[in-house]
Design a protein around this motif. Structure first.
Motif, PDB file in Angstrom:
ATOM      1  N   LYS A 143      -4.424  19.640  22.813  1.00  0.00           N
ATOM      2  CA  LYS A 143      -3.288  19.873  21.925  1.00  0.00           C
ATOM      3  C   LYS A 143      -3.635  19.329  20.555  1.00  0.00           C
ATOM      4  CE  LYS A 143       1.103  20.619  20.928  1.00  0.00           C
ATOM      5  NZ  LYS A 143       1.501  21.901  20.479  1.00  0.00           N
ATOM      6  N   LYS A 144      -3.519  20.165  19.534  1.00  0.00           N
ATOM      7  CA  LYS A 144      -3.769  19.716  18.164  1.00  0.00           C
ATOM      8  C   LYS A 144      -2.578  18.896  17.685  1.00  0.00           C
ATOM      9  CE  LYS A 144      -3.874  21.647  13.702  1.00  0.00           C
ATOM     10  NZ  LYS A 144      -3.894  22.846  12.904  1.00  0.00           N
ATOM     11  N   LEU A 145      -2.841  17.658  17.288  1.00  0.00           N
ATOM     12  CA  LEU A 145      -1.793  16.762  16.812  1.00  0.00           C
ATOM     13  C   LEU A 145      -2.153  16.210  15.438  1.00  0.00           C
ATOM     14  CD1 LEU A 145      -1.073  14.718  20.065  1.00  0.00           C
ATOM     15  CD2 LEU A 145       0.250  16.626  19.148  1.00  0.00           C
ATOM     16  N   THR A 146      -1.151  15.698  14.752  1.00  0.00           N
ATOM     17  CA  THR A 146      -1.340  15.097  13.440  1.00  0.00           C
ATOM     18  C   THR A 146      -0.887  13.643  13.477  1.00  0.00           C
ATOM     19  OG1 THR A 146      -0.957  17.210  12.347  1.00  0.00           O
ATOM     20  CG2 THR A 146      -0.721  15.235  10.990  1.00  0.00           C
ATOM     21  N   ILE A 147      -1.743  12.771  13.008  1.00  0.00           N
ATOM     22  CA  ILE A 147      -1.360  11.369  12.827  1.00  0.00           C
ATOM     23  C   ILE A 147      -1.083  11.164  11.346  1.00  0.00           C
ATOM     24  CG2 ILE A 147      -2.211   8.977  12.788  1.00  0.00           C
ATOM     25  CD1 ILE A 147      -3.652   9.515  15.379  1.00  0.00           C
ATOM     26  N   GLU A 148       0.029  10.509  11.056  1.00  0.00           N
ATOM     27  CA  GLU A 148       0.379  10.141   9.691  1.00  0.00           C
ATOM     28  C   GLU A 148       0.607   8.645   9.636  1.00  0.00           C
ATOM     29  OE1 GLU A 148       3.563  12.390   7.994  1.00  0.00           O
ATOM     30  OE2 GLU A 148       2.755  14.288   8.741  1.00  0.00           O
ATOM     31  N   ILE A 149      -0.098   7.991   8.760  1.00  0.00           N
ATOM     32  CA  ILE A 149       0.103   6.566   8.505  1.00  0.00           C
ATOM     33  C   ILE A 149       0.695   6.487   7.108  1.00  0.00           C
ATOM     34  CG2 ILE A 149      -1.025   4.323   8.234  1.00  0.00           C
ATOM     35  CD1 ILE A 149      -3.232   5.465  10.162  1.00  0.00           C
ATOM     36  N   ASN A 150       1.971   6.120   7.038  1.00  0.00           N
ATOM     37  CA  ASN A 150       2.693   6.143   5.770  1.00  0.00           C
ATOM     38  C   ASN A 150       2.987   4.737   5.261  1.00  0.00           C
ATOM     39  OD1 ASN A 150       3.005   9.020   5.564  1.00  0.00           O
ATOM     40  ND2 ASN A 150       4.428   8.856   7.270  1.00  0.00           N
ATOM     41  N   ASP A 151       2.778   4.565   3.968  1.00  0.00           N
ATOM     42  CA  ASP A 151       3.137   3.333   3.262  1.00  0.00           C
ATOM     43  C   ASP A 151       2.475   2.087   3.828  1.00  0.00           C
ATOM     44  OD1 ASP A 151       4.718   4.921   1.615  1.00  0.00           O
ATOM     45  OD2 ASP A 151       6.496   4.621   2.838  1.00  0.00           O
ATOM     46  N   LEU A 152       1.204   2.202   4.175  1.00  0.00           N
ATOM     47  CA  LEU A 152       0.418   1.036   4.577  1.00  0.00           C
ATOM     48  C   LEU A 152       0.253   0.183   3.311  1.00  0.00           C
ATOM     49  CD1 LEU A 152      -1.356  -0.451   6.663  1.00  0.00           C
ATOM     50  CD2 LEU A 152      -3.255   1.016   5.946  1.00  0.00           C
ATOM     51  N   THR A 153       0.872  -0.981   3.289  1.00  0.00           N
ATOM     52  CA  THR A 153       0.974  -1.779   2.070  1.00  0.00           C
ATOM     53  C   THR A 153       0.338  -3.149   2.258  1.00  0.00           C
ATOM     54  OG1 THR A 153       3.065  -0.650   1.569  1.00  0.00           O
ATOM     55  CG2 THR A 153       2.604  -2.672   0.352  1.00  0.00           C
ATOM     56  N   PHE A 154      -0.515  -3.519   1.318  1.00  0.00           N
ATOM     57  CA  PHE A 154      -1.183  -4.818   1.352  1.00  0.00           C
ATOM     58  C   PHE A 154      -1.760  -5.090  -0.035  1.00  0.00           C
ATOM     59  CE2 PHE A 154      -4.005  -1.481   2.685  1.00  0.00           C
ATOM     60  CZ  PHE A 154      -5.156  -1.693   1.952  1.00  0.00           C
ATOM     61  N   LYS A 155      -2.318  -6.278  -0.226  1.00  0.00           N
ATOM     62  CA  LYS A 155      -2.923  -6.648  -1.504  1.00  0.00           C
ATOM     63  C   LYS A 155      -4.433  -6.723  -1.363  1.00  0.00           C
ATOM     64  CE  LYS A 155       0.883  -9.075  -3.644  1.00  0.00           C
ATOM     65  NZ  LYS A 155       1.278 -10.266  -4.391  1.00  0.00           N
ATOM     66  N   CYS A 156      -5.128  -6.288  -2.422  1.00  0.00           N
ATOM     67  CA  CYS A 156      -6.588  -6.350  -2.455  1.00  0.00           C
ATOM     68  C   CYS A 156      -7.058  -6.319  -3.907  1.00  0.00           C
ATOM     69  CB  CYS A 156      -7.196  -5.195  -1.659  1.00  0.00           C
ATOM     70  SG  CYS A 156      -6.894  -3.558  -2.344  1.00  0.00           S
ATOM     71  N   ILE A 157      -8.332  -6.573  -4.081  1.00  0.00           N
ATOM     72  CA  ILE A 157      -8.963  -6.435  -5.399  1.00  0.00           C
ATOM     73  C   ILE A 157      -9.379  -4.981  -5.550  1.00  0.00           C
ATOM     74  CG2 ILE A 157     -10.970  -7.063  -6.819  1.00  0.00           C
ATOM     75  CD1 ILE A 157      -9.079  -9.408  -6.532  1.00  0.00           C
ATOM     76  N   ILE A 158      -8.837  -4.324  -6.579  1.00  0.00           N
ATOM     77  CA  ILE A 158      -9.233  -2.947  -6.881  1.00  0.00           C
ATOM     78  C   ILE A 158      -8.947  -2.674  -8.350  1.00  0.00           C
ATOM     79  CG2 ILE A 158      -7.025  -1.961  -6.121  1.00  0.00           C
ATOM     80  CD1 ILE A 158      -8.818   0.496  -5.152  1.00  0.00           C
ATOM     81  N   GLY A 159      -9.892  -2.064  -9.015  1.00  0.00           N
ATOM     82  CA  GLY A 159      -9.701  -1.724 -10.419  1.00  0.00           C
ATOM     83  C   GLY A 159     -10.880  -2.142 -11.266  1.00  0.00           C
ATOM     84  N   ILE A 160     -10.883  -1.644 -12.507  1.00  0.00           N
ATOM     85  CA  ILE A 160     -11.988  -1.936 -13.418  1.00  0.00           C
ATOM     86  C   ILE A 160     -11.596  -2.914 -14.525  1.00  0.00           C
ATOM     87  CG2 ILE A 160     -13.217   0.213 -12.982  1.00  0.00           C
ATOM     88  CD1 ILE A 160     -12.013   1.327 -15.576  1.00  0.00           C
ATOM     89  N   LEU A 161     -10.314  -3.139 -14.704  1.00  0.00           N
ATOM     90  CA  LEU A 161      -9.883  -4.066 -15.748  1.00  0.00           C
ATOM     91  C   LEU A 161     -10.187  -5.504 -15.335  1.00  0.00           C
ATOM     92  CD1 LEU A 161      -6.462  -2.383 -16.577  1.00  0.00           C
ATOM     93  CD2 LEU A 161      -8.651  -2.077 -17.747  1.00  0.00           C
ATOM     94  N   LYS A 211     -14.472  -4.341   0.423  1.00  0.00           N
ATOM     95  CA  LYS A 211     -15.309  -3.602  -0.528  1.00  0.00           C
ATOM     96  C   LYS A 211     -14.942  -3.877  -1.989  1.00  0.00           C
ATOM     97  CE  LYS A 211     -18.148  -1.326   2.112  1.00  0.00           C
ATOM     98  NZ  LYS A 211     -19.586  -1.528   1.987  1.00  0.00           N
ATOM     99  N   LYS A 212     -13.685  -4.233  -2.251  1.00  0.00           N
ATOM    100  CA  LYS A 212     -13.232  -4.543  -3.614  1.00  0.00           C
ATOM    101  C   LYS A 212     -13.664  -3.456  -4.604  1.00  0.00           C
ATOM    102  CE  LYS A 212     -13.262  -9.436  -2.672  1.00  0.00           C
ATOM    103  NZ  LYS A 212     -13.802 -10.759  -2.963  1.00  0.00           N
ATOM    104  N   PHE A 213     -13.259  -2.237  -4.317  1.00  0.00           N
ATOM    105  CA  PHE A 213     -13.645  -1.081  -5.129  1.00  0.00           C
ATOM    106  C   PHE A 213     -13.191  -1.237  -6.579  1.00  0.00           C
ATOM    107  CE2 PHE A 213     -13.204   0.603  -0.807  1.00  0.00           C
ATOM    108  CZ  PHE A 213     -14.435   1.224  -0.654  1.00  0.00           C
ATOM    109  N   GLU A 214     -13.967  -0.674  -7.483  1.00  0.00           N
ATOM    110  CA  GLU A 214     -13.546  -0.621  -8.881  1.00  0.00           C
ATOM    111  C   GLU A 214     -12.668   0.606  -9.114  1.00  0.00           C
ATOM    112  OE1 GLU A 214     -16.983  -0.930 -11.414  1.00  0.00           O
ATOM    113  OE2 GLU A 214     -17.087  -3.108 -11.093  1.00  0.00           O
ATOM    114  N   LEU A 215     -13.031   1.724  -8.520  1.00  0.00           N
ATOM    115  CA  LEU A 215     -12.304   2.978  -8.739  1.00  0.00           C
ATOM    116  C   LEU A 215     -11.594   3.438  -7.470  1.00  0.00           C
ATOM    117  CD1 LEU A 215     -15.005   4.976 -10.739  1.00  0.00           C
ATOM    118  CD2 LEU A 215     -12.998   3.794 -11.664  1.00  0.00           C
TER     119      LEU A 215
END
Length: 107
Positions: A3-21, A63-67
């Motif tokens: 059976k083809k099913l869809t998993i949706e993970i909505n609004d997984l919220t947490f803090k991390c280092i991300i960005g280039i500034l 991973k602390k992605f920049e982008l």
């Protein structure tokens, strides 16, 4: 039975280092991630959505992605490699980076 099913993970919220500034490389900021994918469910194969959620959080924190682009591409590659999925959609939001809007990137 397959059976083809869809998993949706909505609004997984947490803090991390991300960005280039400069300040984004020092102080963790809140991110919100939404993921959706299809897979073929059988009695012998299912995908543990809590495992997927924890994996994504772990990747983002370590991973602390920049982008956002790099984060999405990395997560996409990892999920396709680990699970038998298709139609993967990833959306990452940085709700606190700008005062008057929520910045979001999706694939």
């Amino acid at each position: 039975m397959k059976k083809k099913l869809t998993i949706e993970i909505n609004d997984l919220t947490f803090k991390c280092i991300i960005g280039i500034l400069d300040f984004e490389r020092i102080k963790k900021q809140r991110v919100i991630i939404n993921i959706s994918f299809n897979y073929q469910y059988t009695k012998n194969y299912f995908i543990d959505y809590s495992e997927v959620s924890e994996l994504v959080k772990s990747i983002m924190k370590n991973k602390k992605f920049e982008l956002l682009e790099d984060a999405i591409l990395y997560i996409e590659k990892k999920l396709y490699k680990l699970y038998k999925i298709n139609k993967l959609s990833i959306k990452i939001s940085k709700p606190d980076i700008l005062k008057d809007c929520i910045v979001t990137l999706s694939n």
